[in-house]
Scaffold this motif. Structure first.
Motif, mmCIF file in Angstrom:
data_model
loop_
_atom_site.group_PDB
_atom_site.id
_atom_site.type_symbol
_atom_site.label_atom_id
_atom_site.label_comp_id
_atom_site.label_asym_id
_atom_site.label_seq_id
_atom_site.Cartn_x
_atom_site.Cartn_y
_atom_site.Cartn_z
ATOM 1 N N ALA A 209 62.742 26.790 -11.842
ATOM 2 C CA ALA A 209 61.513 27.097 -11.108
ATOM 3 C C ALA A 209 60.444 27.568 -12.082
ATOM 4 N N TYR A 210 59.211 27.465 -11.672
ATOM 5 C CA TYR A 210 58.136 28.130 -12.417
ATOM 6 C C TYR A 210 57.220 28.805 -11.408
ATOM 7 N N HIS A 211 57.103 30.126 -11.521
ATOM 8 C CA HIS A 211 56.254 30.860 -10.578
ATOM 9 C C HIS A 211 55.198 31.696 -11.287
ATOM 10 N N GLY A 212 55.107 31.612 -12.618
ATOM 11 C CA GLY A 212 54.028 32.317 -13.292
ATOM 12 C C GLY A 212 54.488 33.059 -14.527
ATOM 13 N N ARG A 213 53.547 33.805 -15.103
ATOM 14 C CA ARG A 213 53.820 34.468 -16.371
ATOM 15 C C ARG A 213 53.553 35.973 -16.359
ATOM 16 N N ALA B 298 57.680 21.564 -10.284
ATOM 17 C CA ALA B 298 56.707 20.894 -11.146
ATOM 18 C C ALA B 298 57.046 21.074 -12.623
ATOM 19 N N ASN B 299 56.906 22.322 -13.118
ATOM 20 C CA ASN B 299 57.170 22.549 -14.538
ATOM 21 C C ASN B 299 58.635 22.341 -14.881
ATOM 22 N N GLY B 300 59.487 22.363 -13.896
ATOM 23 C CA GLY B 300 60.920 22.172 -14.139
ATOM 24 C C GLY B 300 61.335 20.716 -14.185
ATOM 25 N N GLY C 65 47.098 28.268 -5.212
ATOM 26 C CA GLY C 65 46.312 28.628 -6.402
ATOM 27 C C GLY C 65 45.738 27.358 -6.984
ATOM 28 N N LYS C 66 45.626 27.320 -8.285
ATOM 29 C CA LYS C 66 45.129 26.135 -9.004
ATOM 30 C C LYS C 66 43.941 25.466 -8.293
ATOM 31 N N ALA C 67 44.166 24.376 -7.529
ATOM 32 C CA ALA C 67 43.055 23.627 -6.927
ATOM 33 C C ALA C 67 42.371 24.382 -5.783
ATOM 34 N N ALA D 154 60.638 29.169 -3.432
ATOM 35 C CA ALA D 154 60.902 27.830 -3.971
ATOM 36 C C ALA D 154 59.631 26.995 -3.938
ATOM 37 N N GLU D 155 59.530 26.075 -4.894
ATOM 38 C CA GLU D 155 58.463 25.063 -4.864
ATOM 39 C C GLU D 155 58.975 23.870 -4.057
ATOM 40 N N PRO D 156 58.121 23.215 -3.275
ATOM 41 C CA PRO D 156 58.579 22.034 -2.542
ATOM 42 C C PRO D 156 58.876 20.872 -3.488
ATOM 43 N N LEU E 169 43.876 35.897 -7.558
ATOM 44 C CA LEU E 169 43.015 35.328 -8.592
ATOM 45 C C LEU E 169 43.679 34.128 -9.268
ATOM 46 N N SER E 170 44.957 34.275 -9.624
ATOM 47 C CA SER E 170 45.687 33.152 -10.221
ATOM 48 C C SER E 170 47.029 33.029 -9.500
ATOM 49 N N GLY E 171 47.718 31.937 -9.755
ATOM 50 C CA GLY E 171 48.978 31.705 -9.050
ATOM 51 C C GLY E 171 49.971 32.835 -9.230
ATOM 52 N N SER E 172 50.054 33.345 -10.457
ATOM 53 C CA SER E 172 51.058 34.380 -10.744
ATOM 54 C C SER E 172 50.833 35.633 -9.904
ATOM 55 N N ASP E 173 49.575 36.112 -9.841
ATOM 56 C CA ASP E 173 49.366 37.351 -9.082
ATOM 57 C C ASP E 173 49.564 37.112 -7.580
ATOM 58 N N ALA E 174 49.307 35.878 -7.133
ATOM 59 C CA ALA E 174 49.545 35.601 -5.712
ATOM 60 C C ALA E 174 51.042 35.613 -5.404
ATOM 61 N N VAL E 175 51.849 35.077 -6.327
ATOM 62 C CA VAL E 175 53.308 35.122 -6.104
ATOM 63 C C VAL E 175 53.753 36.580 -6.023
ATOM 64 N N GLU E 176 53.202 37.407 -6.893
ATOM 65 C CA GLU E 176 53.556 38.837 -6.808
ATOM 66 C C GLU E 176 53.070 39.441 -5.493
ATOM 67 N N ILE F 279 57.155 29.844 0.086
ATOM 68 C CA ILE F 279 57.017 28.534 -0.556
ATOM 69 C C ILE F 279 55.826 28.550 -1.497
ATOM 70 N N ASP F 280 56.084 28.215 -2.743
ATOM 71 C CA ASP F 280 55.058 28.213 -3.780
ATOM 72 C C ASP F 280 54.408 26.829 -3.825
ATOM 73 N N GLU F 281 53.210 26.753 -3.217
ATOM 74 C CA GLU F 281 52.469 25.477 -3.208
ATOM 75 C C GLU F 281 51.281 25.550 -4.173
ATOM 76 N N VAL F 282 51.436 26.328 -5.239
ATOM 77 C CA VAL F 282 50.339 26.449 -6.209
ATOM 78 C C VAL F 282 49.930 25.067 -6.728
ATOM 79 N N GLN F 283 50.912 24.173 -6.879
ATOM 80 C CA GLN F 283 50.575 22.830 -7.374
ATOM 81 C C GLN F 283 50.445 21.794 -6.264
ATOM 82 N N THR F 284 51.095 22.033 -5.131
ATOM 83 C CA THR F 284 51.286 20.923 -4.193
ATOM 84 C C THR F 284 50.343 20.901 -2.991
HETATM 85 C C1 LIG Z 1 54.298 26.325 -9.005
HETATM 86 C C2 LIG Z 1 53.491 27.326 -9.778
HETATM 87 N N1 LIG Z 1 53.458 28.606 -9.350
HETATM 88 C C3 LIG Z 1 52.744 29.556 -9.996
HETATM 89 C C4 LIG Z 1 52.029 29.231 -11.136
HETATM 90 C C5 LIG Z 1 51.251 30.306 -11.852
HETATM 91 O O1 LIG Z 1 49.897 30.050 -11.690
HETATM 92 P P1 LIG Z 1 48.826 30.654 -12.729
HETATM 93 O O2 LIG Z 1 49.055 29.959 -14.031
HETATM 94 O O3 LIG Z 1 47.497 30.311 -12.104
HETATM 95 O O4 LIG Z 1 49.043 32.116 -12.799
HETATM 96 C C6 LIG Z 1 52.034 27.915 -11.607
HETATM 97 C C7 LIG Z 1 51.295 27.535 -12.818
HETATM 98 O O5 LIG Z 1 51.529 26.538 -13.451
HETATM 99 C C8 LIG Z 1 52.783 26.941 -10.919
HETATM 100 O O6 LIG Z 1 52.829 25.675 -11.319
#
Ligand SMILES: Cc1ncc(COP(=O)(O)O)c(C=O)c1O
Length: 456
Positions: free
Chosen positions: A149-153, A232-234, A289-291, A227-229, A121-128, A260-265
């Motif tokens: 890194a940023y992988h969610g909340r 982003a948030n970092g 995720g995201k887009a 890892a993110e390619p 549903l959102s990036g965070s749950d997909a990373v999990e 590889i976390d391509e939620v943004q890329t």
């Molecule tokens: C690289 C990356 N992974 C995971 C997430 C988490 O996504 P979400 O906020 O949709 O849970 C984000 C959100 O900014 C992100 O930038």
């Protein structure tokens, strides 16, 4: 209760509400965890936004890098409406037409071997979800993630995000019992190398160091490295060429998943459909995720057969793979293919690169410009030699740009906001050359103002 505009039948007339009225409602009735900007988006089209008071803006961040085709793209609107007219909802345990077709489409465009998707549903749950898949397949349970890194909340993803103490204060304090122990390794950052080395003579020490940490810093049970390619948030930091080749070898050697976390890329943001195509390395999983949902909530883990293992009911949320989101997503991928938007994004990225290169020559406040397609970071510094972070200046530039009608973002290595010193530009991949020029022109003028104001 604030004084709101009501139509004659007593219902709220949304078109008549001012920005101030909406802000008052938000303050009164919402818990706003991310703080919030007073800007109220009332209407938007392409890269143009109109706020509740009728002011117009140029959107250089595609609504927080979610509407990659721009706002209200006619194909997305059509696909969503068509799906709502068929069935606006199908429970996750039933098969659904848009979900099945999207899964097939994703397998068609994904890097070779990644041919299944676990929807989220959102990036965070997909990373999990990716963590579950890695643990099931390897039988191990530790994870390695990078500094900054940023992988969610969610609790597990927050544990893998950020490292700076100020972020601990902001997001992690008090919930330690839920934050699993993660192995953190220094990130790639060729502008501010954590090892004080220089690329390429460093021989990608940071990538090789992951192997050291798995060997020396784990309990011998590493299930995956994430890892993110392009972090982003970092701080908007791209991986150097060759980094992922080394990481691939490290993961193979240690029999763990390369995630590889391509939620943004993904989805044309960096030029190709996936940023990893740029690096020429196929991971075991790509998280999106995201887009992905074309503006609607959707995420997923694109995975190889080898890692596509879950126990029954191990993972799942009610809204995963929502029919409207999956229908919009399918159409988004079709449009990217039909309109050759990956080449367009690369061309627009090059245009930005040239214009921002010229800004770098003119403005001493710019310390570094980092681009990969339309993933763009501009790091502001007080002094190019010392690289002192220009926090206050960056905050001012961002708000002044909004006053001048340009919406951009801000991030950086020190959280929580407003401590970022990196401007982010991630416009829709449909952005046109005149819009790129206009964005850079406004930024140029604001940077001139900033340098005068701060005496730089
Ligand atoms: C690289 C990356 N992974 C995971 C997430 C988490 O996504 P979400 O906020 O949709 O849970 C984000 C959100 O900014 C992100 O930038």
């Amino acid at each position: 209760m604030c004084d709101m505009s009501h139509s004659t039948d007593g219902s709220v007339d949304r078109s008549q509400m001012s920005g101030a009225e909406i802000e008052a409602l938000s303050e009164r009735y919402q818990v706003n965890p991310m703080g919030h900007d007073p800007l109220v988006i009332a209407k938007a089209s392409g890269v143009r936004i109109t706020d509740a008071d009728g002011r117009e803006y140029l959107d250089a961040i595609s609504g927080e890098w979610v509407v990659n085709l721009g706002f209200r793209h006619p194909d997305i609107v059509e696909a969503a409406v068509e799906q709502i007219q068929q069935a606006e909802w199908t429970a996750p345990m039933y098969n659904s037409v848009p979900r099945a077709l999207l899964a097939q489409k994703v397998a068609e465009v994904a890097p070779p071997g990644l041919n299944k998707i676990l929807f989220g549903l959102s990036g965070s749950d997909a990373v999990e979800g990716a963590m579950h898949l890695a643990m099931r397949t390897t039988g191990k349970d530790e994870f390695v993630s990078l500094f900054q890194a940023y992988h969610g909340r969610t609790f597990a993803t927050l544990a893998m995000s950020y490292t700076h103490p100020s972020m601990y204060e902001g997001a992690k304090k008090g919930i330690e019992r839920y934050l699993t122990r993660q192995i953190r390794v220094p990130n790639f950052n060729c502008y501010r190398c954590p090892f004080n080395l220089t690329y390429p003579s460093c021989d990608l020490f940071c990538a090789h160091f992951v192997d050291t940490m798995i060997r020396e810093g784990s309990e011998g049970s590493v299930a995956g490295v994430i890892a993110e390619p392009f972090q982003a948030n970092g701080g908007m930091v791209p991986a150097p060429d060759g980094y992922f080749n080394v990481l691939r070898d490290v993961c193979d050697k240690n029999e763990c998943a390369m995630i590889i976390d391509e939620v943004q890329t993904a989805w044309g943001r960096c030029g190709p459909m996936f940023a990893m195509e740029h690096y020429g390395v196929v991971p075991d999983m790509i998280v999106v995720g995201k887009a992905f949902g074309g503006g609607f909530p959707l995420s997923g883990v694109i995975v190889s057969d080898k890692f596509a293992n879950l126990a029954p009911w191990e993972y799942g949320f009610t809204q995963i793979g929502h029919p409207v989101s999956t229908a919009a997503s399918y159409r988004m991928i079709e449009v990217i293919q039909r309109d050759h938007l990956t080449s367009h994004a690369s061309a627009m990225g090059e245009r930005f690169g040239e214009l921002l290169g010229a800004l770098y020559e003119r403005h001493q406040i710019i310390g570094d410009v980092r681009t990969l397609g339309l993933m763009i970071g501009i790091e502001l510094v007080r002094d190019r030699t010392t690289k002192e972070h220009a926090f206050e200046e960056t905050d001012w530039v961002m708000h002044r740009c909004v006053e001048r009608g340009l919406i951009l973002g801000k991030t950086g290595p020190v959280f929580p906001p407003p401590r970022g010193n990196v401007l982010k530009l991630k416009p829709a991949i449909t952005v046109q050359p005149d819009e790129v020029d206009e964005m850079c022109r406004i930024l140029d003028e604001v940077l001139t103002e900033a340098e005068a104001k701060f005496g730089l």
